[in-house]
Design a protein around this motif. Structure first.
Motif, PDB file in Angstrom:
ATOM      1  N   LYS B   2       0.845  -1.185   0.000  1.00  0.00           N
ATOM      2  CA  LYS B   2       0.000   0.000   0.000  1.00  0.00           C
ATOM      3  C   LYS B   2       0.887   1.244   0.000  1.00  0.00           C
ATOM      4  N   LYS B   3       0.297   2.345  -0.475  1.00  0.00           N
ATOM      5  CA  LYS B   3       1.118   3.559  -0.630  1.00  0.00           C
ATOM      6  C   LYS B   3       0.564   4.758   0.112  1.00  0.00           C
ATOM      7  N   VAL B   4       1.463   5.425   0.854  1.00  0.00           N
ATOM      8  CA  VAL B   4       1.184   6.774   1.341  1.00  0.00           C
ATOM      9  C   VAL B   4       1.978   7.706   0.448  1.00  0.00           C
ATOM     10  N   VAL B   5       1.306   8.665  -0.152  1.00  0.00           N
ATOM     11  CA  VAL B   5       2.010   9.616  -1.017  1.00  0.00           C
ATOM     12  C   VAL B   5       1.935  10.998  -0.368  1.00  0.00           C
ATOM     13  N   ILE B   6       3.092  11.629  -0.214  1.00  0.00           N
ATOM     14  CA  ILE B   6       3.177  12.966   0.377  1.00  0.00           C
ATOM     15  C   ILE B   6       3.534  13.947  -0.725  1.00  0.00           C
ATOM     16  N   MET B  87      -5.203   9.279  -7.425  1.00  0.00           N
ATOM     17  CA  MET B  87      -4.036   9.316  -8.293  1.00  0.00           C
ATOM     18  C   MET B  87      -3.428  10.716  -8.364  1.00  0.00           C
ATOM     19  N   VAL B  88      -2.098  10.754  -8.480  1.00  0.00           N
ATOM     20  CA  VAL B  88      -1.398  12.023  -8.703  1.00  0.00           C
ATOM     21  C   VAL B  88      -0.763  11.945 -10.088  1.00  0.00           C
ATOM     22  N   HIS B  89      -1.047  12.936 -10.907  1.00  0.00           N
ATOM     23  CA  HIS B  89      -0.486  12.969 -12.264  1.00  0.00           C
ATOM     24  C   HIS B  89       0.730  13.892 -12.275  1.00  0.00           C
ATOM     25  N   LEU B  90       1.862  13.356 -12.735  1.00  0.00           N
ATOM     26  CA  LEU B  90       3.080  14.169 -12.805  1.00  0.00           C
ATOM     27  C   LEU B  90       3.217  14.807 -14.187  1.00  0.00           C
ATOM     28  N   ASN B  91       3.958  15.903 -14.257  1.00  0.00           N
ATOM     29  CA  ASN B  91       4.138  16.562 -15.560  1.00  0.00           C
ATOM     30  C   ASN B  91       4.937  15.697 -16.538  1.00  0.00           C
ATOM     31  N   SER B  92       5.667  14.712 -16.006  1.00  0.00           N
ATOM     32  CA  SER B  92       6.406  13.794 -16.878  1.00  0.00           C
ATOM     33  C   SER B  92       5.470  12.778 -17.535  1.00  0.00           C
ATOM     34  N   ASN B  95       1.634   8.417 -13.635  1.00  0.00           N
ATOM     35  CA  ASN B  95       0.576   8.484 -12.633  1.00  0.00           C
ATOM     36  C   ASN B  95       1.027   7.726 -11.389  1.00  0.00           C
ATOM     37  N   ILE B  96       0.870   8.351 -10.234  1.00  0.00           N
ATOM     38  CA  ILE B  96       1.214   7.677  -8.975  1.00  0.00           C
ATOM     39  C   ILE B  96      -0.098   7.447  -8.223  1.00  0.00           C
ATOM     40  N   TYR B  97      -0.423   6.192  -7.962  1.00  0.00           N
ATOM     41  CA  TYR B  97      -1.669   5.884  -7.245  1.00  0.00           C
ATOM     42  C   TYR B  97      -1.388   5.822  -5.740  1.00  0.00           C
ATOM     43  N   TYR B  98      -2.369   6.225  -4.955  1.00  0.00           N
ATOM     44  CA  TYR B  98      -2.159   6.232  -3.499  1.00  0.00           C
ATOM     45  C   TYR B  98      -3.331   5.583  -2.772  1.00  0.00           C
ATOM     46  N   ASP B  99      -3.033   5.082  -1.565  1.00  0.00           N
ATOM     47  CA  ASP B  99      -4.096   4.670  -0.643  1.00  0.00           C
ATOM     48  C   ASP B  99      -4.422   5.844   0.278  1.00  0.00           C
ATOM     49  N   ILE B 100      -3.345   6.525   0.691  1.00  0.00           N
ATOM     50  CA  ILE B 100      -3.503   7.727   1.519  1.00  0.00           C
ATOM     51  C   ILE B 100      -2.664   8.840   0.892  1.00  0.00           C
ATOM     52  N   LEU B 101      -3.254  10.033   0.791  1.00  0.00           N
ATOM     53  CA  LEU B 101      -2.517  11.180   0.256  1.00  0.00           C
ATOM     54  C   LEU B 101      -2.377  12.235   1.351  1.00  0.00           C
ATOM     55  N   ILE B 102      -1.169  12.773   1.481  1.00  0.00           N
ATOM     56  CA  ILE B 102      -0.936  13.882   2.414  1.00  0.00           C
ATOM     57  C   ILE B 102      -0.516  15.092   1.589  1.00  0.00           C
ATOM     58  N   ILE B 103      -1.318  16.133   1.649  1.00  0.00           N
ATOM     59  CA  ILE B 103      -1.008  17.355   0.899  1.00  0.00           C
ATOM     60  C   ILE B 103      -0.200  18.286   1.798  1.00  0.00           C
ATOM     61  N   ASN B 284      -9.566   9.881   2.402  1.00  0.00           N
ATOM     62  CA  ASN B 284      -8.174   9.397   2.400  1.00  0.00           C
ATOM     63  C   ASN B 284      -7.163  10.483   2.020  1.00  0.00           C
ATOM     64  N   ILE B 285      -7.609  11.744   2.082  1.00  0.00           N
ATOM     65  CA  ILE B 285      -6.675  12.860   1.857  1.00  0.00           C
ATOM     66  C   ILE B 285      -6.555  13.657   3.157  1.00  0.00           C
ATOM     67  N   PHE B 286      -5.319  13.886   3.575  1.00  0.00           N
ATOM     68  CA  PHE B 286      -5.049  14.679   4.777  1.00  0.00           C
ATOM     69  C   PHE B 286      -4.210  15.890   4.363  1.00  0.00           C
ATOM     70  N   VAL B 287      -4.315  16.946   5.146  1.00  0.00           N
ATOM     71  CA  VAL B 287      -3.629  18.187   4.760  1.00  0.00           C
ATOM     72  C   VAL B 287      -2.862  18.713   5.965  1.00  0.00           C
ATOM     73  N   ILE B 288      -1.609  19.087   5.741  1.00  0.00           N
ATOM     74  CA  ILE B 288      -0.785  19.585   6.844  1.00  0.00           C
ATOM     75  C   ILE B 288      -0.034  20.843   6.429  1.00  0.00           C
TER      76      ILE B 288
END
Lengths: 102, 411
Positions: B2-6, B87-92, B95-103, B284-288
Motif C-alpha cells: 500500500k502507498k502513502v504519497v506525500i 491518483m497524482v499525475h506528474l508533468n512527466s 501516474n502515482i496511485y495512493y491509498d492515503i494522500l498527504i497534501i 483518504n486525503i489529509f492536509v498539513i
C-alpha cells in the motif's frame, strides 16, 4: 464590559465589538450602525449576512475576499461602510474583528 | 504494497515522511514523497538574510539529506491530483496511485494579485522577503541604501508567519541604528488589520515597542495598487502612502497544483477539518501545514504540532478507528524585536498569547510575551533544532503538541 444596546444588556470589548454573538439580533446591528452614522439598507444586510456566514465557517475575512464574494465589489463595500469597511461591518454584524495572532 | 504519497518536501511533508517511516509497517506500506525542488530552505531564515545576519549557506540544504532512507523521493513536478481515481499525475506523464494522500504543498506569494506590485520597480525599490530571491535582492539593496521612507506592508491575510513583517520592522530599526543612519530612515508599518497588534493582551504588552522604536503604524489599509511612477501605495478608500523602499508581503496563496486539482478555496487552500486534519471532501486525503484552510497560523511550529497529531490520525485511519479531534491550533513562536532581544508567544485556537513562563510553569526559563535576550538566544538556537530535530520528527522535550495552560497568566 457591558453596554445597553437597543434596550438589551450586551457584552462588548474595549472597542465595542460583541463578545457573544448569541446576544446579537438585527436591532442590535441597527443601533451599532447608527453609532457609526450608517443607516442600514438591504444592500448592507446582504453584506452582513455574508460576513456572518463566513465567520460561522471559520473562514478568514479580508477586504479583497469580500470584494470577490459576488455580494459586493470593493468600491461598493467602501461606499456602504466608509473608512474601514471590514472593521465597521464586522462590528455591526456582531462578529469579532479580523485579528492576527498577536 | 500500500502507498502513502506525500506532496511537498518542505517542513510539513518532510516531518510526515520521517514520522511515518518510524510508525508504518514496512512490509505493508511504502512512502513516496514528491517535490520538484532539490533544496530545502529554512524559511524563518529569510527574515535574517536582508540584514546580513545569516548567510545563504545557513538556510539551504539538500532535500535528500532529510528524507528517510525507507521513503522514495520523487524529484519531479506535479501536474494535479485526481482525487476520484486516488491518483497524482506528474508533468512527466507518470501516474502515482495512493491509498492515503498527504497534501503538504505549502503557500506562496502572489504579487501579481495587486496592480503594479511586480511592475518595473520590483526588486528595484519594491521587495518581498518571503522568497530566497526577494530576501537576497533586498539584502543587496540595503547594503547600499542611503535612507528615506521605508514602508513595511502586508497586502492581505492570511499570510505565512503573520508576525514576520513586524519583526522585519524591528530588525530594520536595529540595523539602521547600528549603521548610524537611523535618523535618515523613516519606518512605517502598514497593515490591512486594525493595527500592528490586534489581540488585547499583546496590544497591552507590546504597543510600546512601536513608540520606543519610532515606527509609525497605519491600520485598515486595503491596498489597491502600487504606483511605480509616483512611488506610492494606494488603498481602495483613496489613502496614499509614499515610499522610497517598499518591503511588502504580497497576497499568499496555496500552490497552483491545488487549483488545477479543483481541491481549493478562492486562495487555493484545501478545506480541512481543523481538529483532525482530514480533508473535508475526501476521507483518504489529509492536509498539513500552510496548504490547509484551518484557522491556525501558517507557521512551521504549527506544522510541527500538527505532524505529531496527524501521524496518530493516519494510524487510526489505517486501523479503521475514529480519528482523534485533538489538534488545538497550537503555535509557539519567537518574535525578534531587534537589539539582540526577542519575545516568545504560545497560543492556540481558543487562547490568545499571554504573559507567563515556558516550558516549565512558574519556572521558565523562557518568559512569554516579554522581551529578553534569552528569547533571542532561543530563536537563534532554533535553527539547529530545526535541521537536527524538527525535520527528523524527533519530539522536542517538554513541548507538547497541545498547548499547556499551566504557567500562563489568563484572566
Amino acid at each position: 464590559m457591558e453596554k445597553t444596546i437597543a434596550g438589551k444588556t450586551i457584552s462588548v470589548n474595549d472597542e465595542g465589538f460583541l463578545t457573544n454573538f448569541a446576544q446579537w439580533d438585527k436591532s442590535v446591528g441597527e443601533e451599532i450602525a447608527k453609532e457609526n452614522s450608517i443607516t442600514l439598507t438591504p444592500r448592507h444586510w446582504e453584506v452582513i449576512d455574508y460576513i456572518q456566514n463566513e465567520v460561522r465557517k471559520e473562514s478568514p475575512l479580508s477586504i479583497r475576499k469580500v470584494g470577490k464574494s459576488g455580494v459586493v465589489d470593493i468600491k461598493e463595500f467602501y461606499a456602504l461602510f466608509p473608512n474601514a469597511p471590514l472593521k465597521t461591518a464586522t462590528k455591526i454584524a456582531g462578529v469579532p474583528k479580523p485579528a492576527s495572532c498577536i | 504494497m500500500k502507498k502513502v504519497v506525500i506532496l511537498g518536501a518542505g517542513t510539513a511533508g518532510t516531518m510526515m515522511a520521517n514520522h511515518l517511516a518510524h510508525k508504518l509497517d514496512k512490509e505493508i506500506w511504502s512512502i513516496y514523497i514528491i517535490d520538484e525542488r532539490k533544496e530545502h530552505h529554512y524559511q524563518p531564515g529569510y527574515l535574517f538574510l536582508p540584514f546580513d545576519m545569516y548567510e545563504p549557506s545557513d538556510i539551504v540544504k539538500p532535500i535528500k539529506d532529510f528524507i528517510p532512507k525507507s521513503a522514495h523521493f520523487i524529484n519531479k513536478s506535479i501536474d494535479k491530483i485526481v482525487a476520484i481515481n486516488n491518483m497524482v499525475h506528474l508533468n512527466s506523464g507518470e501516474n502515482i496511485y495512493y491509498d492515503i494522500l498527504i497534501i503538504a504543498t505549502g503557500a506562496k506569494i502572489a504579487p501579481e494579485e495587486i496592480e503594479g506590485m511586480n511592475g518595473k520597480e520590483w526588486y528595484r525599490s519594491v521587495f518581498d522577503f518571503y522568497t530566497y530571491e526577494g530576501a537576497i535582492n533586498l539584502r543587496n539593496k540595503l547594503r547600499s541604501w542611503e535612507g528615506g521612507k521605508l514602508v513595511v506592508h502586508i497586502t492581505e491575510m492570511p499570510i505565512k508567519c503573520p508576525v514576520a513583517p513586524l519583526e522585519f520592522s524591528f530588525l530594520a530599526d536595529s540595523f539602521f541604528k547600528h549603521k548610524k543612519m537611523r535618523d535618515k530612515v523613516d519606518i512605517t508599518y502598514v497593515t490591512p488589520m486594525s493595527g500592528a497588534f490586534t489581540k488585547p493582551k499583546a496590544t497591552e504588552a507590546l504597543e510600546h515597542l512601536l513608540v520606543d522604536k519610532n515606527i509609525h503604524s497605519v491600520g485598515d489599509f486595503a491596498i489597491e495598487s502600487v504606483d511605480n511612477e509616483t512611488k506610492v501605495i494606494r488603498d481602495y478608500g483613496g489613502k496614499e502612502i509614499p515610499f522610497d523602499l517598499l518591503v511588502t508581503v504580497p497576497t499568499n496563496k496555496g500552490d497552483a497544483i491545488i487549483e488545477r486539482s479543483g481541491l481549493g478555496d478562492e486562495l487555493n487552500y484545501v478545506p480541512t477539518h481543523k481538529a483532525t486534519l482530514q480533508s473535508k471532501e475526501h476521507k483518504n486525503i489529509f492536509v498539513i501545514g500552510d496548504a490547509s484552510n484551518i484557522p491556525a497560523s501558517k507557521a512551521g511550529s504549527v506544522a510541527h504540532f500538527e505532524a505529531e497529531i496527524l501521524t496518530e490520525n493516519i494510524l487510526h485511519f489505517i486501523h479503521g478507528e475514529p480519528l482523534k479531534e485533538s489538534f488545538d491550533g497550537h503555535a509557539n513562536c519567537f518574535i525578534e524585536t531587534g537589539d539582540g532581544k526577542a519575545l516568545l508567544i504560545d497560543f492556540n485556537y481558543t487562547h490568545e498569547p499571554v504573559e507567563g513562563s515556558f516550558p516549565f510553569p512558574g519556572l521558565g526559563p523562557l518568559r512569554l510575551l516579554k522581551e529578553s535576550r534569552m528569547n533571542h538566544m532561543g530563536k537563534l538556537a532554533f535553527r539547529w533544532i530545526y535541521w537536527n530535530m524538527l525535520l527528523k520528527g524527533t519530539h522536542i522535550p517538554f513541548v507538547s503538541a497541545q498547548m499547556q495552560e499551566a504557567g500562563k497568566h489568563f484572566d
